[in-house]
Write a protein that holds these residues in place. Structure first.
Motif, PDB file in Angstrom:
ATOM      1  N   PHE A 114     -27.830  37.800 -15.217  1.00  0.00           N
ATOM      2  CA  PHE A 114     -28.192  37.494 -16.680  1.00  0.00           C
ATOM      3  C   PHE A 114     -27.239  37.655 -17.654  1.00  0.00           C
ATOM      4  N   LEU A 115     -26.730  36.935 -18.544  1.00  0.00           N
ATOM      5  CA  LEU A 115     -25.892  37.161 -19.441  1.00  0.00           C
ATOM      6  C   LEU A 115     -26.921  37.403 -20.832  1.00  0.00           C
ATOM      7  N   ASN A 116     -26.709  38.728 -21.546  1.00  0.00           N
ATOM      8  CA  ASN A 116     -27.831  38.715 -22.641  1.00  0.00           C
ATOM      9  C   ASN A 116     -27.030  37.870 -23.849  1.00  0.00           C
ATOM     10  N   GLU A 117     -27.770  38.190 -24.999  1.00  0.00           N
ATOM     11  CA  GLU A 117     -26.993  37.501 -26.240  1.00  0.00           C
ATOM     12  C   GLU A 117     -25.643  38.013 -26.778  1.00  0.00           C
ATOM     13  N   GLU A 118     -25.507  39.359 -26.435  1.00  0.00           N
ATOM     14  CA  GLU A 118     -24.414  39.845 -26.920  1.00  0.00           C
ATOM     15  C   GLU A 118     -23.114  39.499 -25.920  1.00  0.00           C
ATOM     16  N   GLU A 119     -23.503  39.459 -24.619  1.00  0.00           N
ATOM     17  CA  GLU A 119     -22.414  38.934 -23.680  1.00  0.00           C
ATOM     18  C   GLU A 119     -22.132  37.426 -24.021  1.00  0.00           C
ATOM     19  N   ILE A 120     -23.111  36.632 -24.383  1.00  0.00           N
ATOM     20  CA  ILE A 120     -22.774  35.386 -24.853  1.00  0.00           C
ATOM     21  C   ILE A 120     -22.060  35.196 -25.910  1.00  0.00           C
ATOM     22  N   ASN A 124     -18.128  33.856 -26.519  1.00  0.00           N
ATOM     23  CA  ASN A 124     -17.789  32.813 -27.779  1.00  0.00           C
ATOM     24  C   ASN A 124     -16.471  33.345 -28.585  1.00  0.00           C
ATOM     25  N   ARG A 125     -16.404  34.707 -28.647  1.00  0.00           N
ATOM     26  CA  ARG A 125     -15.386  35.157 -29.440  1.00  0.00           C
ATOM     27  C   ARG A 125     -14.158  35.107 -28.583  1.00  0.00           C
ATOM     28  N   ALA A 126     -14.077  35.187 -27.214  1.00  0.00           N
ATOM     29  CA  ALA A 126     -12.818  34.915 -26.219  1.00  0.00           C
ATOM     30  C   ALA A 126     -12.711  33.510 -26.473  1.00  0.00           C
ATOM     31  N   LEU A 127     -13.591  32.468 -26.192  1.00  0.00           N
ATOM     32  CA  LEU A 127     -13.221  31.212 -26.739  1.00  0.00           C
ATOM     33  C   LEU A 127     -12.290  31.259 -27.898  1.00  0.00           C
ATOM     34  N   ASP A 128     -12.880  31.656 -29.032  1.00  0.00           N
ATOM     35  CA  ASP A 128     -12.110  31.404 -30.308  1.00  0.00           C
ATOM     36  C   ASP A 128     -10.581  31.830 -30.226  1.00  0.00           C
ATOM     37  N   PRO A 148     -10.172  37.401 -23.568  1.00  0.00           N
ATOM     38  CA  PRO A 148     -10.577  38.777 -23.386  1.00  0.00           C
ATOM     39  C   PRO A 148     -12.069  38.945 -23.336  1.00  0.00           C
ATOM     40  N   LEU A 149     -12.537  39.915 -22.384  1.00  0.00           N
ATOM     41  CA  LEU A 149     -13.914  40.145 -22.402  1.00  0.00           C
ATOM     42  C   LEU A 149     -14.040  41.566 -22.037  1.00  0.00           C
ATOM     43  N   PRO A 150     -13.942  42.566 -23.172  1.00  0.00           N
ATOM     44  CA  PRO A 150     -13.601  43.868 -22.759  1.00  0.00           C
ATOM     45  C   PRO A 150     -15.135  44.560 -22.433  1.00  0.00           C
ATOM     46  N   ASN A 151     -16.050  43.936 -22.981  1.00  0.00           N
ATOM     47  CA  ASN A 151     -17.491  44.714 -22.445  1.00  0.00           C
ATOM     48  C   ASN A 151     -18.093  44.163 -21.149  1.00  0.00           C
ATOM     49  N   LEU A 152     -17.926  42.548 -21.177  1.00  0.00           N
ATOM     50  CA  LEU A 152     -18.533  41.717 -20.009  1.00  0.00           C
ATOM     51  C   LEU A 152     -17.567  42.005 -18.675  1.00  0.00           C
ATOM     52  N   GLN A 153     -16.438  42.441 -18.657  1.00  0.00           N
ATOM     53  CA  GLN A 153     -15.698  42.360 -17.798  1.00  0.00           C
ATOM     54  C   GLN A 153     -16.088  43.210 -16.573  1.00  0.00           C
ATOM     55  N   LYS A 154     -16.867  44.423 -17.180  1.00  0.00           N
ATOM     56  CA  LYS A 154     -17.353  45.439 -16.010  1.00  0.00           C
ATOM     57  C   LYS A 154     -18.427  44.859 -15.121  1.00  0.00           C
ATOM     58  N   LYS A 155     -19.357  43.891 -15.801  1.00  0.00           N
ATOM     59  CA  LYS A 155     -20.344  43.222 -14.995  1.00  0.00           C
ATOM     60  C   LYS A 155     -19.873  41.931 -14.083  1.00  0.00           C
ATOM     61  N   LEU A 156     -18.647  41.450 -14.668  1.00  0.00           N
ATOM     62  CA  LEU A 156     -18.130  40.377 -13.804  1.00  0.00           C
ATOM     63  C   LEU A 156     -17.137  41.039 -12.710  1.00  0.00           C
ATOM     64  N   GLN A 157     -16.668  42.416 -12.758  1.00  0.00           N
ATOM     65  CA  GLN A 157     -16.005  42.940 -11.654  1.00  0.00           C
ATOM     66  C   GLN A 157     -16.849  43.384 -10.714  1.00  0.00           C
ATOM     67  N   GLY A 158     -18.284  43.868 -11.200  1.00  0.00           N
ATOM     68  CA  GLY A 158     -19.200  44.035 -10.378  1.00  0.00           C
ATOM     69  C   GLY A 158     -19.678  42.900  -9.274  1.00  0.00           C
TER      70      GLY A 158
END
Length: 446
Positions: A114-120, A124-128, A148-158
């Motif tokens: 699940f992606l939480n609000e901050e991850e979404i 959006n910031r990466a899209l911009d 760039p997804l500096p915080n979400l990248q750890k979850k995605l690498q998992g």
């Protein structure tokens, strides 16, 4: 080496018969029952037939359980010298996280990320960020650096590690595709998946980097015999020709369209324990893959491979082997044997026994280790405002990918290497395809 043969071809007008007629008429053939297409047969796309199709076993693209049982019984009376063990250097049992069964995923939270609000918000910031880069970059330039997804990248690498070293599939949930333009949806999809498997495969001879899986029957005239990505029929268990299969759901169907998954290692384990002779058949390199060309052209390879460090895994789809209602076997192409037909259906019905079912939601990104996990699809029905639409990617993680076996290297180069297809790579942002592509028989997951 590929072999080519020519056959006499002539034109006749006739109503569909055999498997094609069963498919269009909605005749069911065994367990589990799946919906079939329900439009009226049209013969103008099938007016080119031939009298030199070589007869083969009674086997269907969407398998019949009754036919399978009858073949098992008949062959049991004729074959007394079956191998009693699996081939040399092959394991008797795959003991790994990707050997699972239905009961292991009764709780879907085990595979949903699940992606939480901050991850979404980070997405959006990466899209911009990407859209603000100079030079009007295109989809092919989406990468970890440009998205760039500096915080979400750890979850995605998992997720990437689970796909290659864990149970082999995940669903990322939380996106709302209706909030974005079609182009931005593609950019977001490519940006997120770049952290999971960065290398994108070419999906057809026209250079398509993405395929929109959507029923195009209303848009393409006289396309009753269209191929499965553009139709609403059920599909039996199969593999694509990629390392990681990704499916981003833009819209659900009004009814049906459930996704089925089954672990290839579990299928292997059961067959190895009960019918080790079938493992020999599946691993043999004599399987004929019809390339649906004129004159007749095919290649030979195994459908089961012993992946270095990981053990047995499958890679095949039934259509090039059995033919299908939309792609009958080509004149002059050798048929499979009765023993191969038994083995092919055994794989399918063993997968059915251990399958899990999921109804993907709008915004889900389903990711599958294509070499470890089979997938299938239930038939579906659309209606206005609820038209099933999925964007498909073929991906590869160069660091974590299972080593490509010799029998697949040529195909993998075509998809991931600097092939002629990649030289004409294109990004189809909107759904749709030409009539020729919709009914084209040569491109397949083979």
């Amino acid at each position: 080496m590929p072999v080519a043969h020519a056959g006499m071809v002539h034109h006749i007008n006739t109503a569909p018969v055999g498997l094609r007629k069963k498919y269009l008429d909605g005749e069911k053939g065994g367990a589990p029952p799946k919906p079939r297409r329900e439009f009226t047969p049209s013969n103008h796309l099938d007016s080119v037939l031939s009298s030199v199709v070589i007869p083969g076993p009674d086997i269907e693209w969407n398998p019949s359980f009754e036919t399978y049982q009858a073949r098992v019984e008949a062959l049991s009376k004729t074959n007394s010298s079956r191998p009693k063990t699996v081939p040399e250097a092959w394991p008797q049992v795959v003991d790994a996280p990707w050997a699972w069964s239905t009961k292991d995923f009764e709780d879907e939270s085990k595979f949903i990320v699940f992606l939480n609000e901050e991850e979404i918000a980070e997405v959006n910031r990466a899209l911009d960020f990407f859209n603000g880069l100079p030079g009007k970059l295109g989809p092919g330039e989406v990468s970890r650096e440009t998205f760039p997804l500096p915080n979400l990248q750890k979850k995605l690498q998992g997720v990437a590690r689970n796909l290659h070293l864990g149970f082999g599939f995940n669903v990322i949930r939380g996106l709302e595709p209706q909030r974005y333009t079609p182009l931005d949806n593609v950019i977001i999809y490519l940006g997120i998946t770049s952290y999971i498997a960065e290398h994108r495969g070419v999906q057809d001879s026209g250079g398509s980097m993405i395929i929109h899986v959507k029923d195009l029957g209303r848009q393409i005239p006289h396309s009753e015999m269209r191929q499965s990505p553009y139709a609403r029929n059920a599909q039996p268990f199969h593999n694509d020709v990629c390392d990681i299969l990704a499916m981003y759901v833009q819209q659900q169907a009004a009814e049906g369209g459930e996704s089925y998954l089954a672990a290839g290692a579990t299928v292997y384990n059961e067959i190895a324990a009960t019918r080790p002779d079938v493992i020999h058949t599946l691993a043999d390199t004599s399987w004929v893959f019809d390339k649906h060309r004129t004159p007749a052209y095919w290649n030979n390879r195994a459908i089961l491979f012993n992946f270095s460090g990981y053990g047995p895994g499958f890679c095949f789809s039934r259509r090039p082997i059995t033919g299908s209602p939309t792609s009958p076997r080509s004149p002059g192409v050798p048929p499979m044997t009765e023993v191969q037909a038994e083995a092919l259906d055994m794989v399918h019905f063993t997968a059915v026994k251990h399958q899990i079912s999921m109804r993907l939601q709008r915004g889900d990104i389903q990711l599958i280790n294509n070499l470890a996990v089979f997938h299938a699809r239930n038939g579906f029905r659309d209606k206005i405002g609820e038209q099933r639409h999925i964007i498909r990617l073929w991906l590869r993680n160069e660091e974590l990918a299972w080593k490509t076996p010799e029998g697949l290297k040529r195909t993998w180069f075509e998809k991931y290497g600097e092939s002629e297809r990649r030289k004409i790579a294109k990004w189809n942002i909107e759904p749709g395809a030409s009539r020729e592509r919709v009914i084209y028989r040569s491109d397949s997951c083979s």
